[in-house]
Design an enzyme around this catalytic site. Structure first.
Site, mmCIF file in Angstrom:
data_model
loop_
_atom_site.group_PDB
_atom_site.id
_atom_site.type_symbol
_atom_site.label_atom_id
_atom_site.label_comp_id
_atom_site.label_asym_id
_atom_site.label_seq_id
_atom_site.Cartn_x
_atom_site.Cartn_y
_atom_site.Cartn_z
ATOM 1 N N HIS A 56 1.566 -8.638 -4.425
ATOM 2 C CA HIS A 56 1.887 -7.458 -4.572
ATOM 3 C C HIS A 56 1.840 -6.896 -6.175
ATOM 4 O O HIS A 56 2.982 -6.746 -7.074
ATOM 5 C CB HIS A 56 2.383 -7.000 -3.944
ATOM 6 C CG HIS A 56 2.804 -5.726 -3.612
ATOM 7 N ND1 HIS A 56 3.295 -5.210 -2.520
ATOM 8 C CD2 HIS A 56 2.674 -4.727 -4.897
ATOM 9 C CE1 HIS A 56 3.396 -4.043 -3.238
ATOM 10 N NE2 HIS A 56 2.722 -3.215 -3.953
ATOM 11 N N HIS A 58 0.193 -4.308 -9.648
ATOM 12 C CA HIS A 58 -0.136 -3.183 -10.384
ATOM 13 C C HIS A 58 -0.831 -3.257 -11.487
ATOM 14 O O HIS A 58 -0.202 -3.296 -12.703
ATOM 15 C CB HIS A 58 0.342 -1.856 -9.738
ATOM 16 C CG HIS A 58 0.729 -1.555 -8.602
ATOM 17 N ND1 HIS A 58 -0.047 -0.634 -7.744
ATOM 18 C CD2 HIS A 58 2.064 -1.776 -7.693
ATOM 19 C CE1 HIS A 58 0.681 -0.531 -6.278
ATOM 20 N NE2 HIS A 58 1.888 -1.322 -6.637
ATOM 21 N N ASP A 150 -1.360 1.172 -0.528
ATOM 22 C CA ASP A 150 0.023 0.419 -0.609
ATOM 23 C C ASP A 150 0.589 2.590 -1.947
ATOM 24 O O ASP A 150 -0.356 1.929 -3.141
ATOM 25 C CB ASP A 150 0.332 -0.403 -1.448
ATOM 26 C CG ASP A 150 1.537 -0.693 -2.306
ATOM 27 O OD1 ASP A 150 1.996 -0.515 -1.861
ATOM 28 O OD2 ASP A 150 1.849 -0.248 -3.751
ATOM 29 N N HIS A 230 6.619 -4.608 0.922
ATOM 30 C CA HIS A 230 7.848 -4.697 0.490
ATOM 31 C C HIS A 230 9.350 -4.163 1.188
ATOM 32 O O HIS A 230 9.892 -3.165 0.995
ATOM 33 C CB HIS A 230 7.869 -3.334 -1.128
ATOM 34 C CG HIS A 230 7.188 -2.068 -0.913
ATOM 35 N ND1 HIS A 230 6.943 -1.357 0.324
ATOM 36 C CD2 HIS A 230 6.411 -1.779 -1.834
ATOM 37 C CE1 HIS A 230 6.258 -0.565 0.009
ATOM 38 N NE2 HIS A 230 5.827 -1.175 -0.695
ATOM 39 N N ASP A 303 5.241 -6.441 -6.644
ATOM 40 C CA ASP A 303 5.538 -5.477 -6.270
ATOM 41 C C ASP A 303 5.579 -4.356 -8.104
ATOM 42 O O ASP A 303 6.054 -3.068 -8.564
ATOM 43 C CB ASP A 303 5.862 -4.097 -5.912
ATOM 44 C CG ASP A 303 5.814 -2.416 -5.371
ATOM 45 O OD1 ASP A 303 4.642 -2.260 -6.275
ATOM 46 O OD2 ASP A 303 6.519 -1.667 -4.734
#
EC number: 3.5.2.3
Length: 428
Positions: A56, A58, A150, A230, A303
């Site tokens: 996960h 970004h 997400d 998460h 995340d």
């Protein structure tokens, strides 16, 4: 490639051993191995792990290169001990077509600091109304197997069911951002005592838990795999634990920040603590740690959510949600799980390498540290303690909640298929 001999490493925290890398592969593991002209890395007192895998991340490219790029994000990943990351789909344009996921995949190949596996959007434009090109993204050069909106929840039960049915055909998984939107309108932080005292809109735990309950039932009905992004509440833990006891194909992740930080920090009104899902209570933190230890929660995922300075250095209500995490994740896990006795280093290797690689089907990653396996490795100085200084981050963004905090552990070396991407804490 020349040979590399990692001398005296504590493999998975066990007895010291030597590990010989020859080209892209681990050639031998044992004691007293002959260097034979190999470059020698003194690893005495350090722990050797399989390269970490983040399910996960970004990376923001394409479209928000002011926050992060595939290059800067993968450099940050190497600094954190990662050899593979899964890039979320909420880019501009959204990664909802074969063309966009292939672009991200090829950028990862070009830069070479870690493998980048794109995650495809579940719905067109993350709008939640129409399924994206799931099959085309899977059949593309990127070979997408994980799909997620997400940042937005797939809140329509019919769309979610169709997505689960679609990915079942090729063994894919839908990674759900569990947030009932009607229950979180105007929400700014965890709903509870602190939100009431501060006068900030509350984000109730049930907004997460209701979606998880629905989706594990849908996954059971369809016979497909669902992954919970998460996870952040004690109630969510109990739902996942129940689902697993029923044999439902559900997996779940927890972030480092939800293992360490609580909503009490929001009293400072510092937007660095604004995140989705929000920081929860001490009770939730304890439940998350216990669930990670007993396997109810399968993995740690960062995340990693980079933002430029102007998106976080503003009043709380206007600030973007998210924190960077790739370069501090292992230290936080050591602090919360290893140094507390909840996990040993073999357990960390499972939760941060083997299990995420298995869930995301990251070929060649999360493998045992043994002869014949790909040389994707991370060396950690576990005795180190130091204060977090974001000025030294490889990430383009600096929105860390740990600035000035003392944390244990430091990744000194990372190898991707035998090639050093980090040496003595410095990128190659």
């Amino acid at each position: 490639m020349s040979k590399i001999l990692i001398r005296g490493a504590e493999v998975l925290g066990g007895a010291p051993q030597d590990v010989l890398i020859d080209g892209e592969t681990i050639a031998a593991v044992g004691t007293g191995l002959d260097a034979g002209g190999a470059e020698v890395v003194d690893a005495a007192g350090k722990v050797l792990l399989p390269g970490l895998v983040d399910l996960h991340t970004h990376l923001r490219e394409p479209g928000r290169e002011d926050s992060e790029t595939v290059l800067t994000g993968t450099r940050a990943a190497a600094c954190g001990g990662y050899t593979a990351v899964f890039a979320m789909a909420n880019t501009f344009p959204v990664a909802d077509t074969a063309g966009v996921v292939e672009q991200v995949y090829r950028l990862g190949q070009e830069h070479g600091y870690c493998d980048v596996q794109p995650i495809g959007a579940v719905t067109v434009g993350l709008a939640g109304r129409q399924l994206a090109e799931l099959g085309a993204m899977h059949e593309s050069a990127a070979g997408v197997t994980v799909f997620s909106d997400d940042g937005k929840c797939v809140d329509d039960a019919v769309i979610m069911r169709r997505a689960l049915e679609y990915v079942k055909a090729f063994g894919g998984v839908v990674a759900q951002h569990a947030q009932e939107p009607r229950l979180t309108e105007g929400a700014q932080m965890n709903e509870g005592v602190v939100s009431a005292e501060l006068g900030l809109g509350g984000w109730p735990a049930v907004a997460e838990e209701s979606i998880i309950a629905r989706d594990v039932l849908l996954a059971d009905h369809v016979g497909s795999r669902v992954h919970i992004c998460h996870l952040s509440t004690a109630g969510s833990v109990e739902i996942v634990r129940w689902a697993k006891s029923r044999g439902i194909a559900v997996t779940a992740e927890v972030t480092p920040h939800h293992l360490l930080l609580t909503d009490e920090l929001v009293r400072s009104y510092n937007p660095v603590y604004k995140v989705n899902p929000p920081l929860r209570t001490e009770r939730d933190v304890r439940a998350l740690r216990e669930a990670l230890a007993d396997g109810t929660i399968d993995i740690v995922a960062t995340d990693h959510a980079p933002h430029p300075h102007e998106d976080k250095d503003c009043e709380w209500a206007a600030a973007a949600m998210g924190m960077v995490g790739l370069e501090t994740a292992l230290s936080v896990v050591q602090e919360t799980m290893v140094d507390t006795g909840l996990l040993d280093w073999a357990g960390v290797a499972d939760r941060m390498s083997s299990a995420p690689a298995r869930i995301g089907r990251a070929t060649g990653h999360g493998r045992p540290v043994s002869a014949g396996e790909p040389a994707n490795l991370t060396l950690v100085d576990t005795a180190y303690r130091g204060r977090v200084d974001p000025a030294g981050f490889a990430s383009r963004s600096r929105n860390t909640p740990y600035e000035g905090r003392e944390l244990p552990g430091r990744v000194t070396h990372t190898w991707l298929r035998g090639k050093a991407t980090l040496v003595d804490g410095k990128l190659t």
